[in-house]
Design a protein around this motif. Sequence first.
Motif, PDB file in Angstrom:
ATOM      1  N   ASP A 110      -3.094   6.121  -7.877  1.00 18.96           N
ATOM      2  CA  ASP A 110      -1.977   6.597  -7.060  1.00 18.96           C
ATOM      3  C   ASP A 110      -1.538   7.968  -7.572  1.00 18.96           C
ATOM      4  O   ASP A 110      -0.832   8.065  -8.576  1.00 18.96           O
ATOM      5  N   ASP A 116      -8.074   7.556  -4.093  1.00 13.33           N
ATOM      6  CA  ASP A 116      -6.677   7.960  -3.888  1.00 13.33           C
ATOM      7  C   ASP A 116      -6.408   8.266  -2.417  1.00 13.33           C
ATOM      8  O   ASP A 116      -5.334   7.947  -1.896  1.00 13.33           O
ATOM      9  N   HIS A 137      -6.062   5.020  -0.674  1.00  7.12           N
ATOM     10  CA  HIS A 137      -4.745   4.463  -0.989  1.00  7.12           C
ATOM     11  C   HIS A 137      -3.658   5.170  -0.173  1.00  7.12           C
ATOM     12  O   HIS A 137      -2.758   4.528   0.376  1.00  7.12           O
TER      13      HIS A 137
END
Lengths: 165, 83
Positions: free
Chosen positions: A62, A84, A87
């Motif tokens: 993150d 990432d 995400h």
Amino acid sequence: MTQSDPPIPTPMPVPLVAAAAWVVPGLGHVLIGEHRRGVIVGVTLLSLFIGGLLVGGVDVIDRRQDTLWFAGQALIGPLALVVDQVHSYFDADGSPAPPQAGQPMPAYEVSVGRVNELGTLYCTLAGVLNLLVILDVIGRCTQPAEPAESQSSDERLAAQENARS
Amino acid sequence: MIMPLLTYLPTALAWRPFLDPLDFHELWYLLLPPLVFGISLVYKALKLPTLERIWLDTTRLAAYILVLISLAAVALFGIVEYF
């Protein structure tokens, strides 16, 4: 090592080897002829990173909330940046709420506690270890030429085996 | 040891890899040995001049680290509980 020692000539420029070692862990060693070392390092680092993702889920990567951890994780290569982005894509509508009966399954489950810590640690250590690998491959490219060190370990082992037989 | 594994099975069936975290909250310490072995393997792969004895040296280094972590845990437990 002295200033006058010439570096070992490598068929590829050092920045390219270092970049390759970042893009695919272990590829730098493979490019300079250290095949077995490169494969061991690459498989281990990717296993650690993927293991961290399996343990903690996509939530352990993150960039926005865990910036310092991500700085270490990004050293494993573009794979961390892709995870990432995935995400971030899942988080476009905000972090998912805990699953409740009757509600549709969230895109992913937020990890907490020890599982989150260990997943983050796995991925970050994989990245930081890849920094060591990159520095090592740069060192091997630029180390002084010595008769005993001029061959890769694989070549030395092969020469020893030939001498025995 | 057995009970946490048995309670883990039903949740594992609904687990989505890479999306859901593993339910290892009670068994988190089992995740340390693979991590230590991986760190040891990368260190030895970079450090050893030849890779003939890499598995033996890696196992030995990982064992040293795990023993030291365990001793540190026991010492810290003693300090927290009795001092």
